[in-house]
Design a protein around this motif. Structure first.
Motif, PDB file in Angstrom:
ATOM      1  N   ALA A 158       0.841  -1.203   0.000  1.00 11.96           N
ATOM      2  CA  ALA A 158       0.000   0.000   0.000  1.00 11.96           C
ATOM      3  C   ALA A 158       0.877   1.254   0.000  1.00 11.96           C
ATOM      4  O   ALA A 158       0.619   2.213  -0.741  1.00 11.96           O
ATOM      5  CB  ALA A 158      -0.941  -0.009   1.202  1.00 11.96           C
ATOM      6  N   ASP A 159       1.917   1.249   0.815  1.00  4.40           N
ATOM      7  CA  ASP A 159       2.826   2.406   0.844  1.00  4.40           C
ATOM      8  C   ASP A 159       3.495   2.607  -0.520  1.00  4.40           C
ATOM      9  O   ASP A 159       3.645   3.740  -0.991  1.00  4.40           O
ATOM     10  CB  ASP A 159       3.899   2.218   1.936  1.00  4.40           C
ATOM     11  N   ASN A 161       2.343   1.688  -3.416  1.00  5.44           N
ATOM     12  CA  ASN A 161       1.318   2.152  -4.345  1.00  5.44           C
ATOM     13  C   ASN A 161       1.147   3.665  -4.202  1.00  5.44           C
ATOM     14  O   ASN A 161       1.097   4.396  -5.197  1.00  5.44           O
ATOM     15  CB  ASN A 161       0.008   1.405  -4.044  1.00  5.44           C
ATOM     16  N   GLN A 162       1.098   4.136  -2.961  1.00  6.15           N
ATOM     17  CA  GLN A 162       0.943   5.574  -2.747  1.00  6.15           C
ATOM     18  C   GLN A 162       2.161   6.341  -3.285  1.00  6.15           C
ATOM     19  O   GLN A 162       2.018   7.420  -3.877  1.00  6.15           O
ATOM     20  CB  GLN A 162       0.757   5.863  -1.250  1.00  6.15           C
TER      21      GLN A 162
END
Lengths: 343, 343
Positions: A158-159, A161-162
């Motif tokens: 997720a990190d 992706n951000q």
């Protein structure tokens, strides 16, 4: 060989052993494709049936599964089995594919891998939604694994992706700016390309049971590899032949992209910077003149040197920790392949 | 009152006690907005600076924070403090806002809440990327919480997001189909609207420490509430005034959307189905004649009855388990507000 579930194939991959032809697809990537294809197809079946056709058109339209390969090799390099990394390999491929689906809309690219892109063929709405679906599916794949390793991998992804989104957003913002610095450009590329390659390695290493130092080293390898890859890609984006890049010659400059060669040229020479700003602000962009000017500043060689330096950093990261020998050697081969200039 | 951190405000909310005017914003939603605004703003600061302006333009452009309210009330109803649900409330608002950003592009809607939409103002690329960023941020907010409750909430939200995407994809596919059944339409709306309202409640209940039965009951409340809300919205999408809906009268039919009134009318009467198919296939769509025809089949009343039945189911779900009394009463008030026909 701990990672070799699928035996090396004869013929096109027989000369891909580490140290062989760096332009031939490394055996590890061929094995990764074999290992990840079925779980990837299984994951895609969880999507709404209305999305199956466009998603398969895109996901199975080619692609070398570099990110899956990095995840599987990292799991093995960290001391696990390659198979331990499969959920991670599937997840990073899903994130990669979602980003391509959305980037193709943003860049108005009508072909990819010599086929129509999803938005061009099925419409923008379908491409937006299909991308969204793949991004969420990646998280579902990791969160569906019941272990704390899976949860940690989900956080890392997720990190990443951000960070990738931040890079993409900067890249777009740069198109509207007359100048960017080399630092700004490297930060953008670290996000846009480095973050996901780094996450592929980190996620694999986490699922393979690697300790923090090992995970960090493999993440660093992936990040530098990503920047090196992107620097090579930037050179090809200006000087590469369409047959090699799949894109028209000069398309990066035509889109006013402030890639590394542009940023380096502008920092190298204030006079060239003014001229280049001029050429890129014209309608249409003066691609030929801009290309020549960038070359004359020495930016092409300078960016190639940046690519080499980051490849060197990537390989050095692999030496900083104790890794399983065979997959470590294969990570070296993958790095050389991914950053080869004759792609 | 366990959930009342912000005291009820005088004036416009003084008459919003349960049992009061169902059209006035319930006090619980006003409190939710207060509780969630700062954490939401804090989360948005984690995004790349290039996205701050478009994201704030959208997220702080109004909106009643219904989903945040449901999460906070569910946390309290399940026995926790409202504050326990804040990460969930922020995450569901982020998912809601990402879906609006992308849906506005897909539907070519140029205004929302009487302001230009992000794609209309900043361009499609920015709106795509901003939506992607909010979706990932939602997962980061939940996975950043260190508890197993947070991880479970992240799973529930990812599943709901995928269900919402499936609903959106079906909705788009229906535009190109001459007919859909009522069942197909309800399944689509359960995904498109029910899934996230359900997840808002489930995520809140999980973070509030609710057991499985409690979480399931609140999830069921949210899902039925979502379907009821959507059924009301479908009626307004055909017969609602622009001043109430913010959209031109008849815009759903103009876009050939197969909402519940259309599906119900087509199933009610084969003759009407043929005529309706005809009217909707013309270029431009014969909105006035189609509206009259749908009304004549009795579909308007039938869809209102569907909305009432799902509201009833939603309220019944709250009676199936032991919930804390005060927030349960407020969940009833929110349900009546959300499904009120004079919005």
């Amino acid at each position: 060989m701990t990672t070799s579930v699928v035996p090396p194939m004869p013929g096109n991959t027989s000369d891909t052993a580490p140290g062989g032809d760096p332009a031939a697809i490394p055996a590890a990537l061929v094995r990764a494709s074999s290992l990840v294809s079925q779980p990837l197809a299984d994951a895609l079946r969880r999507l709404d049936p209305s999305l199956h056709e466009p998603v398969r058109h895109h996901v199975f339209g080619g692609g070398k599964h570099v990110r899956a390969g990095l995840a599987l090799l990292s799991a093995a390099a960290a001391g696990g089995r390659a198979e331990d990394g499969i959920d991670g390999a599937v997840a990073v491929e899903l994130v990669h594919n979602y980003s391509l689906l959305h980037d193709d809309i943003i860049d108005r690219d009508e072909t990819r891998r010599h086929r129509p892109t999803v938005w061009a063929r099925y419409g923008e709405g379908v491409a937006i939604v299909a991308g969204d679906a793949l991004a969420v599916l990646a998280m579902q794949v990791l969160l569906g694994g019941q272990t704390s390793r899976h949860v940690n991998a989900a956080k890392v992804l997720a990190d990443a992706n951000q960070a990738m989104i931040a890079g993409q957003s900067s890249d777009m913002a740069f198109e509207d700016r007359p100048r960017v610095t080399v630092d700004e450009c490297l930060t953008m590329e670290r996000g846009k390309t480095g973050a996901l390659l780094s996450a592929a390695c980190a996620v694999g290493a986490l699922l393979g049971g690697g300790d923090e130092t090992t995970v960090d080293a493999l993440a660093s390898y992936g990040e530098h590899l990503g920047i090196s890859f992107q620097a090579v890609d930037d050179v090809l984006g200006i000087w590469g032949e369409e047959s090699a890049t799949g894109k028209p010659v000069g398309s990066d400059l035509l889109a006013r992209k402030k890639t590394l060669p542009v940023a380096v040229a502008m920092e190298a020479d204030p006079e060239a910077a003014n001229q280049l700003e001029q050429l890129l602000s014209q309608e249409p962009v003066q691609v030929g003149a801009a290309t020549d000017l960038i070359e004359r500043t020495g930016a092409r060689d300078a960016v190639t040197a940046i690519a080499d330096a980051h490849l060197h950093e990537a390989l050095a990261a692999l030496e900083r920790v104790r890794l399983v020998d065979e997959p470590r050697t294969e990570l070296v081969a993958v790095a050389r392949f991914v950053t080869a200039r004759d792609r």
